[in-house]
Design a protein around this motif. Structure first.
Motif, PDB file in Angstrom:
ATOM      1  N   LEU A 195       0.836  -1.197   0.000  1.00 17.27           N
ATOM      2  CA  LEU A 195       0.000   0.000   0.000  1.00 17.27           C
ATOM      3  C   LEU A 195       0.877   1.256   0.000  1.00 17.27           C
ATOM      4  N   LEU A 196       1.935   1.253   0.795  1.00 18.91           N
ATOM      5  CA  LEU A 196       2.825   2.406   0.862  1.00 18.91           C
ATOM      6  C   LEU A 196       3.551   2.639  -0.458  1.00 18.91           C
ATOM      7  N   VAL A 197       3.999   1.562  -1.094  1.00 13.01           N
ATOM      8  CA  VAL A 197       4.669   1.696  -2.401  1.00 13.01           C
ATOM      9  C   VAL A 197       3.674   2.213  -3.438  1.00 13.01           C
ATOM     10  N   GLY A 198       2.484   1.657  -3.453  1.00  9.93           N
ATOM     11  CA  GLY A 198       1.464   2.114  -4.407  1.00  9.93           C
ATOM     12  C   GLY A 198       1.120   3.578  -4.201  1.00  9.93           C
ATOM     13  N   SER A 199       0.979   3.972  -2.949  1.00  7.73           N
ATOM     14  CA  SER A 199       0.695   5.377  -2.651  1.00  7.73           C
ATOM     15  C   SER A 199       1.850   6.274  -3.067  1.00  7.73           C
ATOM     16  N   ALA A 200       3.068   5.824  -2.834  1.00  9.41           N
ATOM     17  CA  ALA A 200       4.244   6.612  -3.226  1.00  9.41           C
ATOM     18  C   ALA A 200       4.269   6.813  -4.745  1.00  9.41           C
ATOM     19  N   VAL A 201       3.970   5.775  -5.483  1.00  5.94           N
ATOM     20  CA  VAL A 201       3.955   5.873  -6.946  1.00  5.94           C
ATOM     21  C   VAL A 201       2.878   6.858  -7.391  1.00  5.94           C
ATOM     22  N   MET A 202       1.700   6.757  -6.811  1.00  3.43           N
ATOM     23  CA  MET A 202       0.602   7.629  -7.218  1.00  3.43           C
ATOM     24  C   MET A 202       0.858   9.089  -6.855  1.00  3.43           C
ATOM     25  N   VAL A 203       1.485   9.331  -5.719  1.00  2.82           N
ATOM     26  CA  VAL A 203       1.796  10.710  -5.312  1.00  2.82           C
ATOM     27  C   VAL A 203       2.937  11.265  -6.162  1.00  2.82           C
TER      28      VAL A 203
END
Length: 130
Positions: free
Chosen positions: A47-55
């Protein structure tokens, strides 16, 4: 046009950041994070990696909208803006502060999409001075 797009991406980026900062001011939200979940969603490394990519998308678009050729900028923007909007809407909160800031983000993204769609992508024709 490049400066306008870049500036709108900056507004989106900072508004996303500020929405998160305001969420951290809520004690209940912070307790949930400390327990390993964000509003009922488990906080996992994925979830943190996905959020980092999206941000990262708006951050990168600040630069790309200034340096890419118009035709490439248009194509990249027509992908990046809807992805960012989906992240904002799908990963958001129903808290009043988030709804206000998400509305600003989505309006900016709609303007970005409109500008990209209307962008002149034809190569400039050199005309003799005369």
């Amino acid at each position: 046009m490049r400066a306008r797009l870049s500036t709108l991406w900056i507004v989106v980026m900072f508004t996303m950041l500020y929405a998160d900062v305001l969420s951290f001011l809520n004690a209940g939200f912070l307790r949930g994070l400390m327990a390993g979940h964000a509003e009922g969603v488990p906080v996992t490394p994925l979830l943190l990696v996905g959020s980092a990519v999206m941000v990262e998308i708006p951050i990168v678009m600040v630069v790309l909208s200034r340096v890419l050729k118009p035709a490439v900028t248009r194509r990249v923007t027509l992908v990046a803006a809807p992805l960012t909007a989906a992240f904002i809407i799908g990963g958001g909160s129903a808290k009043p502060h988030y709804l206000v800031l998400a509305a600003v983000e989505v309006v900016c993204l709609a303007i970005i999409l409109r500008q990209a769609w209307r962008m002149n992508t034809s190569p400039a024709v050199n005309r003799p001075a005369g």
